[in-house]
Design a protein around this motif. Sequence first.
Motif, PDB file in Angstrom:
ATOM      1  N   PHE A 272       0.652  -1.069   0.198  1.00 13.70           N
ATOM      2  CA  PHE A 272      -0.027   0.012  -0.051  1.00 13.70           C
ATOM      3  C   PHE A 272       0.853   1.179   0.138  1.00 13.70           C
ATOM      4  CE2 PHE A 272      -3.308  -2.727   1.930  1.00 13.70           C
ATOM      5  CZ  PHE A 272      -4.421  -2.300   1.204  1.00 13.70           C
ATOM      6  N   GLY A 273       0.460   2.279  -0.804  1.00 17.48           N
ATOM      7  CA  GLY A 273       0.865   3.724  -0.550  1.00 17.48           C
ATOM      8  C   GLY A 273      -0.316   4.491   0.535  1.00 17.48           C
ATOM      9  N   TYR A 274       0.257   5.526   1.114  1.00 13.97           N
ATOM     10  CA  TYR A 274      -0.471   6.041   2.086  1.00 13.97           C
ATOM     11  C   TYR A 274      -0.690   7.637   1.933  1.00 13.97           C
ATOM     12  CZ  TYR A 274      -0.262   1.331   4.554  1.00 13.97           C
ATOM     13  OH  TYR A 274      -0.317   0.431   4.842  1.00 13.97           O
ATOM     14  N   GLU A 275      -1.725   8.080   2.517  1.00 10.94           N
ATOM     15  CA  GLU A 275      -1.870   9.579   2.253  1.00 10.94           C
ATOM     16  C   GLU A 275      -2.156   9.988   3.911  1.00 10.94           C
ATOM     17  OE1 GLU A 275      -1.942  12.201   0.597  1.00 10.94           O
ATOM     18  OE2 GLU A 275      -1.834  11.244  -1.397  1.00 10.94           O
ATOM     19  N   PRO A 276      -1.452  10.912   4.108  1.00 11.17           N
ATOM     20  CA  PRO A 276      -1.556  11.522   5.693  1.00 11.17           C
ATOM     21  C   PRO A 276      -2.693  12.503   5.912  1.00 11.17           C
ATOM     22  CG  PRO A 276       0.139  12.508   4.521  1.00 11.17           C
ATOM     23  CD  PRO A 276      -0.360  11.604   3.368  1.00 11.17           C
ATOM     24  N   ILE A 277      -3.398  12.593   7.107  1.00 10.63           N
ATOM     25  CA  ILE A 277      -4.141  13.818   7.214  1.00 10.63           C
ATOM     26  C   ILE A 277      -3.431  14.641   8.361  1.00 10.63           C
ATOM     27  CG2 ILE A 277      -6.454  14.281   8.205  1.00 10.63           C
ATOM     28  CD1 ILE A 277      -7.495  11.736   7.265  1.00 10.63           C
ATOM     29  N   VAL A 278      -3.703  15.722   8.474  1.00 10.21           N
ATOM     30  CA  VAL A 278      -3.143  16.611   9.471  1.00 10.21           C
ATOM     31  C   VAL A 278      -4.051  17.368  10.226  1.00 10.21           C
ATOM     32  CG1 VAL A 278      -1.547  18.526   9.916  1.00 10.21           C
ATOM     33  CG2 VAL A 278      -0.985  16.872   8.446  1.00 10.21           C
ATOM     34  N   THR A 279      -4.212  17.598  11.520  1.00 11.41           N
ATOM     35  CA  THR A 279      -5.170  18.365  12.165  1.00 11.41           C
ATOM     36  C   THR A 279      -4.583  19.203  13.170  1.00 11.41           C
ATOM     37  OG1 THR A 279      -6.695  16.306  12.191  1.00 11.41           O
ATOM     38  CG2 THR A 279      -7.393  17.952  13.808  1.00 11.41           C
ATOM     39  N   VAL A 280      -5.095  20.691  12.670  1.00  9.39           N
ATOM     40  CA  VAL A 280      -4.390  21.542  13.260  1.00  9.39           C
ATOM     41  C   VAL A 280      -5.592  22.311  14.275  1.00  9.39           C
ATOM     42  CG1 VAL A 280      -3.387  23.900  13.220  1.00  9.39           C
ATOM     43  CG2 VAL A 280      -2.766  22.299  11.425  1.00  9.39           C
ATOM     44  N   ARG A 297     -11.938  26.688   1.076  1.00 11.66           N
ATOM     45  CA  ARG A 297     -11.047  26.422  -0.121  1.00 11.66           C
ATOM     46  C   ARG A 297      -9.573  26.399   0.031  1.00 11.66           C
ATOM     47  NH1 ARG A 297     -14.206  30.664  -4.430  1.00 11.66           N
ATOM     48  NH2 ARG A 297     -16.310  29.720  -4.183  1.00 11.66           N
ATOM     49  N   ALA A 298      -9.418  25.126  -0.187  1.00 14.26           N
ATOM     50  CA  ALA A 298      -7.963  24.882   0.001  1.00 14.26           C
ATOM     51  C   ALA A 298      -7.204  25.368  -1.339  1.00 14.26           C
ATOM     52  CB  ALA A 298      -7.847  23.300   0.077  1.00 14.26           C
ATOM     53  N   GLY A 299      -5.721  25.535  -1.248  1.00 13.21           N
ATOM     54  CA  GLY A 299      -4.913  25.901  -2.273  1.00 13.21           C
ATOM     55  C   GLY A 299      -3.410  25.841  -1.851  1.00 13.21           C
ATOM     56  N   ASP A 300      -2.563  26.299  -2.764  1.00 12.77           N
ATOM     57  CA  ASP A 300      -1.318  26.528  -2.634  1.00 12.77           C
ATOM     58  C   ASP A 300      -0.829  26.841  -1.256  1.00 12.77           C
ATOM     59  OD1 ASP A 300      -0.957  24.995  -4.989  1.00 12.77           O
ATOM     60  OD2 ASP A 300      -0.497  27.128  -6.270  1.00 12.77           O
ATOM     61  N   ASP A 301      -1.465  27.655  -0.759  1.00 18.09           N
ATOM     62  CA  ASP A 301      -0.773  28.507   0.731  1.00 18.09           C
ATOM     63  C   ASP A 301      -2.303  28.357   1.632  1.00 18.09           C
ATOM     64  OD1 ASP A 301       0.895  29.857   2.085  1.00 18.09           O
ATOM     65  OD2 ASP A 301      -0.382  31.614   2.081  1.00 18.09           O
ATOM     66  N   ALA A 302      -3.129  27.423   1.285  1.00 17.35           N
ATOM     67  CA  ALA A 302      -4.285  27.328   2.394  1.00 17.35           C
ATOM     68  C   ALA A 302      -4.696  25.814   2.390  1.00 17.35           C
ATOM     69  CB  ALA A 302      -5.687  27.892   1.693  1.00 17.35           C
ATOM     70  N   PRO A 303      -4.309  25.129   3.394  1.00 15.33           N
ATOM     71  CA  PRO A 303      -4.260  23.724   3.588  1.00 15.33           C
ATOM     72  C   PRO A 303      -5.323  22.749   3.822  1.00 15.33           C
ATOM     73  CG  PRO A 303      -2.572  24.754   5.143  1.00 15.33           C
ATOM     74  CD  PRO A 303      -3.374  25.907   4.494  1.00 15.33           C
ATOM     75  N   ALA A 304      -6.026  23.619   4.573  1.00 13.56           N
ATOM     76  CA  ALA A 304      -7.252  22.879   5.274  1.00 13.56           C
ATOM     77  C   ALA A 304      -8.487  22.998   4.115  1.00 13.56           C
ATOM     78  CB  ALA A 304      -7.547  23.582   6.474  1.00 13.56           C
ATOM     79  N   GLN A 305      -9.275  21.857   4.215  1.00 15.22           N
ATOM     80  CA  GLN A 305     -10.454  21.759   3.375  1.00 15.22           C
ATOM     81  C   GLN A 305     -11.845  22.087   4.284  1.00 15.22           C
ATOM     82  OE1 GLN A 305      -8.468  19.166   3.539  1.00 15.22           O
ATOM     83  NE2 GLN A 305      -7.600  19.113   1.564  1.00 15.22           N
ATOM     84  N   PHE A 306     -11.808  21.965   5.583  1.00 13.20           N
ATOM     85  CA  PHE A 306     -12.726  21.914   6.518  1.00 13.20           C
ATOM     86  C   PHE A 306     -12.368  22.546   8.076  1.00 13.20           C
ATOM     87  CE2 PHE A 306     -14.098  18.593   3.656  1.00 13.20           C
ATOM     88  CZ  PHE A 306     -15.313  18.904   3.244  1.00 13.20           C
ATOM     89  N   VAL A 307     -13.348  23.208   8.577  1.00 10.13           N
ATOM     90  CA  VAL A 307     -12.774  23.798  10.025  1.00 10.13           C
ATOM     91  C   VAL A 307     -14.130  23.379  10.769  1.00 10.13           C
ATOM     92  CG1 VAL A 307     -13.854  26.003   9.581  1.00 10.13           C
ATOM     93  CG2 VAL A 307     -12.139  25.521  11.562  1.00 10.13           C
ATOM     94  N   PHE A 322      -8.835  22.494  12.256  1.00  7.31           N
ATOM     95  CA  PHE A 322      -8.697  22.456  10.802  1.00  7.31           C
ATOM     96  C   PHE A 322      -8.082  21.306  10.375  1.00  7.31           C
ATOM     97  CE2 PHE A 322      -8.992  26.926  12.097  1.00  7.31           C
ATOM     98  CZ  PHE A 322      -9.441  27.542  11.570  1.00  7.31           C
ATOM     99  N   VAL A 323      -9.031  20.571   9.325  1.00  4.37           N
ATOM    100  CA  VAL A 323      -8.562  19.332   8.967  1.00  4.37           C
ATOM    101  C   VAL A 323      -8.040  19.363   7.538  1.00  4.37           C
ATOM    102  CG1 VAL A 323      -9.510  17.120   8.038  1.00  4.37           C
ATOM    103  CG2 VAL A 323     -10.486  18.433  10.008  1.00  4.37           C
ATOM    104  N   ILE A 324      -6.909  19.199   7.324  1.00  4.58           N
ATOM    105  CA  ILE A 324      -6.104  18.899   6.130  1.00  4.58           C
ATOM    106  C   ILE A 324      -5.848  17.554   5.721  1.00  4.58           C
ATOM    107  CG2 ILE A 324      -3.845  19.446   5.081  1.00  4.58           C
ATOM    108  CD1 ILE A 324      -3.370  21.182   7.410  1.00  4.58           C
ATOM    109  N   SER A 325      -6.754  17.119   4.581  1.00  5.09           N
ATOM    110  CA  SER A 325      -6.783  15.726   3.912  1.00  5.09           C
ATOM    111  C   SER A 325      -6.018  15.525   2.890  1.00  5.09           C
ATOM    112  CB  SER A 325      -8.229  15.257   3.601  1.00  5.09           C
ATOM    113  OG  SER A 325      -9.057  15.310   4.913  1.00  5.09           O
ATOM    114  N   GLY A 326      -5.403  14.582   2.515  1.00  4.89           N
ATOM    115  CA  GLY A 326      -4.625  14.538   1.138  1.00  4.89           C
ATOM    116  C   GLY A 326      -3.342  15.425   1.538  1.00  4.89           C
TER     117      GLY A 326
END
Length: 418
Positions: A272-280, A297-307, A322-326
Amino acid sequence: MAVVGAGWAGLAAAVEATRAGHRVTLFEMAPHAGGRAREVRHDGLVLDNGQHILIGAYTQTLRLMREVGVDTEAALLRTPLRLTEPDGRGLHLPPGPPVIAFARGVWGRAGWSLRERLSLLAAATGWAARGFRCDPAATVESLSLGLGETIARDLIDPLCVAALNTPANEASAAVFLRVLRDALFSGPGSADLLLPRVSLGDLFPVPATSWLQRHGAVVQTATRVRELARDGAGWRVDGAAFDRVVLATPPAEAARLVEPINATWSASAAAFGYEPIVTVYLQCESTSLPEPMLALRAGDDAPAQFVLDRGQLGGPKGLLAFVISGARLWVEAGRDATLAATLRQARHSLGTLLRGTPEARLLITEKRATFRCVPGLERPPMAIAPGLLAAGDHVEGPYPATLEGAVRSAVGAVDALA
């Protein structure tokens, strides 16, 4: 029967086996049960290692939670699916029959043109007509071609990363469509969001462990299993004899234990390959968001997709998760860069919703949060050897790495052994 591993899959297998009349011994190498969905204590706070969101379609998970005594109505905040952005816009599904609710939600979504709404409804109709099936080699990005950049940005990409924890340009369209079918179109309430009001420990691992002990199961934590070996028609787990074994450890640990028994299965689990999730976690005085969860809205300088506003979900007022998936690229960028970018995103995205200056409380990285759900992924089967079965969200099945996938796998393993 032995169950090795006390994550959600292992706990579910142990509960199901105990209910079926088996004498169960549960082994867990960590000090506490829960696996990759567990509570974390930090600086006087009871937090979670990640913000796990359930949905109404998680029928097996909800059933087992109730079985071990969890009041799901009190422990979970149930709302119709709402992907609300800080400005108030978003996809909001009303209650009612799923197809009608989806159409009404799309039609009422502010900020989309008539053409964009019609293209999404036409695409969804086509997916349904094809039984939510597609070319196994297709990605979610290719699936959404023709929908336009706005629909992809506002809906497809955040749903994909939330459900599969894999970027849309790499994620399996076949698995994504199966998730959409079961979540959005399988029945009233299936798409409802279920946001935990209690810690992940209290949501299932702690009550499940207590239930098992009350019903005669043996629970051995801080015990890493070193060896599985055949013993006639049964098995030995570090020398102790059992008639059957359910192996519910993470894939790498399962591969280690199984390698002398079934090298082909072991190689599949190890690949398996894996993907991390970061929670801030940020603290911002008495901030209270308009809703318990907002889409960002996530982007190059906006990590999180949800709060998530933990103050509205049983936690301290002003605590925002703040949830940073993928999150692979952000893990590579490092902790300091991720914290700084999340703080900038919080100030920019939430703006006047914030009361005071956000301050970092904790950053948690789950480096192997989920497997990378890519097209053509080969997952190991449930059957390893006679009397030895695997359970977990990584085992062959139709779902990505979710709590429901783990629980359903465990239920299936116990049924197969019976």
